[in-house]
Design an enzyme around this catalytic site. Structure first.
Site, PDB file in Angstrom:
ATOM      1  N   ASN A   1      49.010  21.330  14.907  1.00 18.78           N
ATOM      2  CA  ASN A   1      48.288  22.464  14.336  1.00 18.78           C
ATOM      3  C   ASN A   1      48.546  23.777  15.054  1.00 18.78           C
ATOM      4  O   ASN A   1      48.324  24.841  14.501  1.00 18.78           O
ATOM      5  CB  ASN A   1      46.779  22.179  14.310  1.00 18.78           C
ATOM      6  CG  ASN A   1      46.264  21.647  15.624  1.00 18.78           C
ATOM      7  OD1 ASN A   1      46.726  20.625  16.122  1.00 18.78           O
ATOM      8  ND2 ASN A   1      45.318  22.343  16.207  1.00 18.78           N
TER       9      ASN A   1
ATOM     10  N   GLN B   1      47.372  18.734   9.102  1.00 20.54           N
ATOM     11  CA  GLN B   1      48.251  19.886   8.841  1.00 20.54           C
ATOM     12  C   GLN B   1      49.426  19.535   7.930  1.00 20.54           C
ATOM     13  O   GLN B   1      50.112  20.422   7.439  1.00 20.54           O
ATOM     14  CB  GLN B   1      48.811  20.448  10.156  1.00 20.54           C
ATOM     15  CG  GLN B   1      47.770  21.066  11.071  1.00 20.54           C
ATOM     16  CD  GLN B   1      47.199  22.377  10.545  1.00 20.54           C
ATOM     17  OE1 GLN B   1      47.810  23.076   9.731  1.00 20.54           O
ATOM     18  NE2 GLN B   1      46.009  22.720  11.001  1.00 20.54           N
TER      19      GLN B   1
ATOM     20  N   THR C   1      25.733   9.317  -0.003  1.00 27.27           N
ATOM     21  CA  THR C   1      26.003   9.765  -1.370  1.00 27.27           C
ATOM     22  C   THR C   1      27.267  10.605  -1.384  1.00 27.27           C
ATOM     23  O   THR C   1      27.443  11.491  -0.537  1.00 27.27           O
ATOM     24  CB  THR C   1      24.807  10.590  -1.881  1.00 27.27           C
ATOM     25  OG1 THR C   1      23.655   9.761  -1.796  1.00 27.27           O
ATOM     26  CG2 THR C   1      25.024  11.045  -3.312  1.00 27.27           C
TER      27      THR C   1
ATOM     28  N   HIS D   1      39.978  21.477   3.572  1.00 31.63           N
ATOM     29  CA  HIS D   1      40.057  22.937   3.752  1.00 31.63           C
ATOM     30  C   HIS D   1      41.362  23.432   4.353  1.00 31.63           C
ATOM     31  O   HIS D   1      41.551  24.630   4.528  1.00 31.63           O
ATOM     32  CB  HIS D   1      38.844  23.449   4.546  1.00 31.63           C
ATOM     33  CG  HIS D   1      38.854  23.145   6.011  1.00 31.63           C
ATOM     34  ND1 HIS D   1      39.124  24.107   6.948  1.00 31.63           N
ATOM     35  CD2 HIS D   1      38.622  22.003   6.701  1.00 31.63           C
ATOM     36  CE1 HIS D   1      39.043  23.566   8.163  1.00 31.63           C
ATOM     37  NE2 HIS D   1      38.745  22.286   8.027  1.00 31.63           N
TER      38      HIS D   1
ATOM     39  N   CYS E   1      39.401  26.004  17.951  1.00 30.31           N
ATOM     40  CA  CYS E   1      38.412  25.233  18.701  1.00 30.31           C
ATOM     41  C   CYS E   1      38.386  25.637  20.159  1.00 30.31           C
ATOM     42  O   CYS E   1      37.381  25.498  20.833  1.00 30.31           O
ATOM     43  CB  CYS E   1      38.739  23.751  18.606  1.00 30.31           C
ATOM     44  SG  CYS E   1      39.341  23.301  17.003  1.00 30.31           S
TER      45      CYS E   1
HETATM   46  C1  LIG Z   1      41.675  21.136  11.356  1.00 32.00           C
HETATM   47  C2  LIG Z   1      42.189  19.920  11.998  1.00 32.00           C
HETATM   48  C3  LIG Z   1      41.355  18.819  12.238  1.00 32.00           C
HETATM   49  C4  LIG Z   1      39.886  18.851  11.930  1.00 32.00           C
HETATM   50  O1  LIG Z   1      39.617  18.841  10.567  1.00 32.00           O
HETATM   51  P1  LIG Z   1      38.160  19.292  10.038  1.00 32.00           P
HETATM   52  O2  LIG Z   1      38.171  18.997   8.586  1.00 32.00           O
HETATM   53  O3  LIG Z   1      38.044  20.751  10.341  1.00 32.00           O
HETATM   54  O4  LIG Z   1      37.164  18.463  10.779  1.00 32.00           O
HETATM   55  C5  LIG Z   1      41.911  17.693  12.802  1.00 32.00           C
HETATM   56  N1  LIG Z   1      43.217  17.634  13.110  1.00 32.00           N
HETATM   57  C6  LIG Z   1      44.059  18.660  12.893  1.00 32.00           C
HETATM   58  C7  LIG Z   1      45.504  18.516  13.232  1.00 32.00           C
HETATM   59  C8  LIG Z   1      43.574  19.843  12.338  1.00 32.00           C
HETATM   60  O5  LIG Z   1      44.411  20.862  12.134  1.00 32.00           O
END
Ligand SMILES: *Cc1c(COP(=O)(O)O)cnc(C)c1O
Length: 394
Positions: free
Chosen positions: A153, A181, A239, A203, A327
């Site tokens: 990422n 990713q 749910t 997302h 993060c």
């Molecule tokens: C964004 C990301 C996550 C976390 O995903 P979320 O849906 O935000 O919890 C985990 N691993 C990688 C490589 C990411 O880029």
């Protein structure tokens, strides 16, 4: 402050695609029935969940019943590691992962170490690629799981999934990949790559936040992660997030259908960005693999620059970028990924990640590079370290 917003932080999250939002809407106010209910009214919601599951399974060559919806990538990663560790503890307590994983993997692995598991964190080379020989050498009779991310990422490096999968299969060890990713961004086939579990998130592909899935190959013994109702084949209670699932399904369908075009378009823009930065900004380096990288990712280090200052000035020019991962920014520690590829602390501090999308234009790229040049000149002009360095160059 600029009114302009140039969003180049698509690895942190993406805009929900308009078609995705439209597809989700009826499942809030019209077809709001609980998909587990018996009556016909809930049938529409249940059908929508089934179609989303089918769309998603198709993208990675999985079977529909191997897709388990979760609340996102972090949950999927936690589930894959913790529940496998528990289910296979009688075989062994050794897990192999890498030093450049997302914190959802690394912090889970550290937690497992406290529970009596042993974890090997593989090194990566200067481009961020794991060493397959070191992987083979790390395998022990008590190794139960190999978890290596599909694409990083921060620096965008794509890992050799097929080779890792072959090694895992040969040794009868489960292979999990954090593909948050990579899913719907690069081609993945769970059979060809011998993947037993795969994490993904809505997302990061133009879908909503708070929805994701874990692919679990049929036959893998894995414990339920959330206990409660019988949803998701009794493996993940709660749910179902129907609008989220519909949105993720739609996003996966759209992204997968446009994958080749998106890769071609974004690679062209990315390479323009990279070559302009490296040619026009002195003491800049590209982080991550030069070619085996995500089409949307560019990550640089600029010597004598502090990442945070650069981000603030870019923000004032309307540019959203990132330094380290979302993060970890806010902490002063340099990125664990940049340290793992061998960069010294002072250089790792001056990093910038720009991640583009199909909505990014060539004009956006040129605007950002022009601004960035000025910002870096300005920051270096204030840096005593830089002044010193230049003096010694002469
Ligand atoms: C964004 C990301 C996550 C976390 O995903 P979320 O849906 O935000 O919890 C985990 N691993 C990688 C490589 C990411 O880029």
């Amino acid at each position: 402050m600029s009114d302009k917003v140039i969003y180049m932080d698509n690895a942190a999250t993406t805009r929900v695609l308009p078609e995705v939002f439209e597809a989700m809407k009826p499942y809030f106010t019209e077809y709001y029935g609980n998909p587990s209910a018996i009556y016909t009214f809930a049938g529409t919601a249940n059908d929508a969940v089934t179609s989303a599951r089918e769309e998603i399974a198709k993208v990675i060559g999985a079977k529909t019943e191997e897709i388990y919806f979760t609340a996102g990538g972090s949950e999927s990663d936690n589930w894959a590691l913790k529940a496998t560790a528990e289910a296979y503890a009688s075989k062994g307590k050794h897990i192999i992962t890498s030093k450049i994983e997302h914190h959802a993997i690394l912090h889970t692995a550290q937690w497992l170490e406290k529970q009596g598991y042993e974890v090997t964190y593989l090194d990566v080379d200067e481009n961020g690629v794991i060493d397959l020989e070191q992987l083979k050498a790390s395998i022990r009779p008590d190794t139960i799981l190999i978890s290596i991310m599909a694409a990083n990422n921060e620096i965008g490096t794509i890992e050799p999934l097929k080779e890792i999968g072959e090694i895992a299969k040969e040794h009868g060890i489960l292979f999990h990949t954090d593909a948050v990713q990579a899913f719907a961004h690069t081609p993945i086939n769970v059979d060809e790559m011998h993947i037993d579990m795969l994490s993904s998130s809505g997302h990061k592909i133009g879908g909503p936040k708070g929805i994701g899935f874990l692919y679990i190959r049929k036959g893998v013994k894995i414990r339920s992660f959330v206990h409660g109702g019988a949803q998701e084949r009794q493996r993940r209670a709660g749910t179902l997030n129907v609008p989220g699932i519909v949105g993720m399904g739609k996003a996966a369908e759209i992204s997968a259908n446009h994958m080749e075009e998106s890769i071609a378009y974004q690679t062209k823009l990315r390479d323009h960005l990279i070559s302009r930065v490296l040619e026009e900004i002195p003491y800049a380096r590209l982080n991550g693999h030069p070619s085996q990288r995500l089409a949307n990712n560019a990550n640089f280090c600029f010597r004598f620059i502090e990442g945070e200052s650069m981000l603030i000035l870019l923000d004032q020019a309307g540019v959203c970028g990132s330094s380290g991962s979302a993060c970890t920014s806010g902490s002063l520690d340099p990125s664990h990924v940049l340290l793992a590829i061998g960069l010294p602390h002072e250089i790792a501090h001056g990093s910038l990640r720009l991640t583009i999308s199909d909505e990014t234009t060539l004009e956006d790229i040129d605007y950002v590079v022009d601004k960035l040049k000025g910002i870096i000149e300005h920051l270096r002009a204030m840096s005593p370290l830089y002044e010193d360095f230049i003096k010694h160059q002469k």
